[in-house]
Design a protein around this motif. Structure first.
Motif, PDB file in Angstrom:
ATOM      1  N   ARG A  99       0.818  -1.222   0.000  1.00 46.26           N
ATOM      2  CA  ARG A  99       0.000   0.000   0.000  1.00 46.26           C
ATOM      3  C   ARG A  99       0.847   1.266   0.000  1.00 46.26           C
ATOM      4  NH1 ARG A  99      -3.876  -0.011   4.840  1.00 46.26           N
ATOM      5  NH2 ARG A  99      -2.241  -1.220   5.879  1.00 46.26           N
ATOM      6  N   TYR A 100       1.914   1.255   0.763  1.00 47.74           N
ATOM      7  CA  TYR A 100       2.760   2.455   0.874  1.00 47.74           C
ATOM      8  C   TYR A 100       4.220   2.034   0.989  1.00 47.74           C
ATOM      9  CZ  TYR A 100      -1.385   5.305   1.677  1.00 47.74           C
ATOM     10  OH  TYR A 100      -2.581   5.937   1.516  1.00 47.74           O
ATOM     11  N   ALA A 101       5.111   2.976   0.700  1.00 47.22           N
ATOM     12  CA  ALA A 101       6.539   2.746   0.928  1.00 47.22           C
ATOM     13  C   ALA A 101       7.201   4.045   1.359  1.00 47.22           C
ATOM     14  CB  ALA A 101       7.193   2.201  -0.331  1.00 47.22           C
ATOM     15  N   PHE A 102       8.094   3.921   2.322  1.00 47.32           N
ATOM     16  CA  PHE A 102       8.818   5.085   2.851  1.00 47.32           C
ATOM     17  C   PHE A 102      10.218   5.165   2.258  1.00 47.32           C
ATOM     18  CE2 PHE A 102       5.536   4.512   6.017  1.00 47.32           C
ATOM     19  CZ  PHE A 102       5.205   5.810   6.355  1.00 47.32           C
ATOM     20  N   THR A 103      10.627   6.398   1.966  1.00 47.24           N
ATOM     21  CA  THR A 103      11.970   6.659   1.454  1.00 47.24           C
ATOM     22  C   THR A 103      12.804   7.285   2.576  1.00 47.24           C
ATOM     23  OG1 THR A 103      11.468   8.934   0.817  1.00 47.24           O
ATOM     24  CG2 THR A 103      10.946   7.207  -0.783  1.00 47.24           C
ATOM     25  N   ILE A 104      14.000   7.741   2.218  1.00 45.49           N
ATOM     26  CA  ILE A 104      14.727   8.624   3.134  1.00 45.49           C
ATOM     27  C   ILE A 104      14.869   9.997   2.485  1.00 45.49           C
ATOM     28  CG2 ILE A 104      15.968   6.887   4.497  1.00 45.49           C
ATOM     29  CD1 ILE A 104      18.396   7.378   2.649  1.00 45.49           C
ATOM     30  N   ASP A 105      14.034  10.275   1.481  1.00 46.98           N
ATOM     31  CA  ASP A 105      13.973  11.634   0.932  1.00 46.98           C
ATOM     32  C   ASP A 105      13.448  12.528   2.047  1.00 46.98           C
ATOM     33  OD1 ASP A 105      14.656  10.340  -1.351  1.00 46.98           O
ATOM     34  OD2 ASP A 105      12.671  10.481  -2.294  1.00 46.98           O
ATOM     35  N   GLN A 106      14.091  13.662   2.212  1.00 50.43           N
ATOM     36  CA  GLN A 106      13.795  14.503   3.367  1.00 50.43           C
ATOM     37  C   GLN A 106      12.576  15.390   3.167  1.00 50.43           C
ATOM     38  OE1 GLN A 106      15.616  14.160   6.417  1.00 50.43           O
ATOM     39  NE2 GLN A 106      15.979  12.360   5.146  1.00 50.43           N
ATOM     40  N   GLY A 107      11.702  15.366   4.147  1.00 48.86           N
ATOM     41  CA  GLY A 107      10.513  16.214   4.107  1.00 48.86           C
ATOM     42  C   GLY A 107       9.376  15.561   4.866  1.00 48.86           C
ATOM     43  N   PHE A 108       8.290  16.284   5.001  1.00 52.24           N
ATOM     44  CA  PHE A 108       7.090  15.718   5.621  1.00 52.24           C
ATOM     45  C   PHE A 108       6.458  14.745   4.624  1.00 52.24           C
ATOM     46  CE2 PHE A 108       5.621  18.862   9.105  1.00 52.24           C
ATOM     47  CZ  PHE A 108       6.923  19.141   9.464  1.00 52.24           C
TER      48      PHE A 108
END
Ligand SMILES: [Zn+2]
Length: 363
Positions: free
Chosen positions: A322-331
């Protein structure tokens, strides 16, 4: 000689008549000139500008409504429609990047700034109000939540990926004292998806810990428990039970203590360096093992090293993540691709002020 006299007489008569006529003409002409000069100064300008203004006015009054009528109903002059479609078309491609690009925010920021250009369009024409109302209605639905990204919790000076237990404690106290509400992963997703069935907390935040270090169980869990904060653990099941890493018993206890456990690849690989099959194994096997051990869904991914390519994204979709998290910076926002959610890296060396300013920057 009489002929000569007659000639001279008639000649002088003719000249006399001509001079009289000329004198009469000359006496008439000056009076006409004075009149026109004076009038020219006074009257002529009025005549010219008045007629010009009339022309301009009639051009405005006649041409514009005609143009509007041709374009669309009666709504808005030319300026506004040209502004609004731009704002919308900027927003749309930015909202669905679905590629491994980091350009998300640069596109979204103009969108929120686009709310501001509305007033100028209001002042430039009198008919406006309709369109700005539509505009603000749309952008107000933006959801933006800070997602903190921690790793190891231990004492290791100089290592920015490791935060000391004292600092973590200090940060959790800060969140508590400043009214932040750390969310469970599901509550975070509900908020992001605009589910309004529950009242949204004033300052939502998601706490995430990557890699599955044993100190997350020994150090982080007790500190968070003190404040009743839930968190999300992204674990690489291929590394569990190894030195320095969590075992399944500990992971189960963390889950019971309010932690959500989700996959971070089997062996914490550099996914883009792998073949499609190898990537599929890393992604799907990690999920399968977590679901088998814990009996809960593990369909939220976190890219090891933040790295992914088109194959990675394709695989995640294909396997129902459903979702995936990066380490791109931001909210993290609901305008980002669901597979490119941003986070805020917590540098273990930074002080509380730096931590605070990270939370206060609007992204
Ligand atoms: Zn990692």
């Amino acid at each position: 000689m009489s002929f000569r006299r007659k000639g001279i007489l008639s000649f002088s008569l003719v000249i006399g008549i001509i001079t009289i006529v000329l004198l009469l003409l000359v006496s008439c002409l000056p009076s006409a000139d004075y009149g026109t000069e004076e009038e020219a100064d006074a009257a002529a300008p009025y005549i010219i500008t008045a007629s010009d203004e009339h022309q301009e006015l009639s051009a405005l009054q006649v041409d514009k409504p005609l143009a509007e009528a041709e374009v669309e109903s009666v709504t808005v002059p030319v300026v506004v429609p040209s502004v609004v479609p731009e704002a919308v078309s900027n927003a749309v491609p930015g909202a669905e990047p679905e590629q491994d690009s980091n350009e998300g925010t640069t596109l979204f920021l103009p969108l929120s700034e686009d709310k501001n250009p509305v007033p100028p369009s209001v002042t430039t024409n009198t008919y406006v109000p309709v369109v700005p109302q539509k505009n603000t209605g749309k952008t107000s639905s933006k959801v933006s939540i800070p997602v903190l990204n921690y790793h190891s919790v231990a004492i290791d000076p100089g290592n920015i990926v490791v935060i000391s237990p004292d600092k973590l404690e200090e940060q959790m106290a800060y969140l508590h004292d400043h009214g932040y509400t750390p969310l469970s992963l599901e509550a975070f997703i509900r908020l992001l998806e605009g589910d309004t069935s529950e009242k949204a907390p004033e300052k939502p935040i998601l706490l995430t810990f990557d890699d599955g270090y044993i100190d997350n169980y020994e150090q982080a869990m007790p500190i968070l428990a003190k404040y009743g904060f839930p968190a999300t653990l992204f674990v690489s099941p291929g590394m569990t039970e190894q030195d320095g890493y969590l075992n399944w018993e500990q992971i189960k206890k963390m889950q019971a203590g309010g932690w959500d456990i989700q996959p971070h690849g089997m062996s914490h690989p550099h996914l883009p360096k792998l073949t499609a099959d190898e990537q599929a194994y890393e992604i799907v096997e990690a999920r399968k093992l977590i679901e088998e051990h814990l009996g809960t869904k593990a369909d939220i991914f976190c890219y090891p090293y933040g790295e992914r390519n088109k194959t990675t994204l394709k695989l995640l979709k294909q396997h129902g993540f459903r979702y995936a998290f990066t380490i791109d910076q931001g909210f993290a926002t609901n305008e980002q691709s669901p597979f490119l959610l941003k986070r805020l890296f917590v540098n273990g060396e930074e002080d509380l002020q730096a931590f605070e300013s990270k939370l206060l920057m609007r992204k």
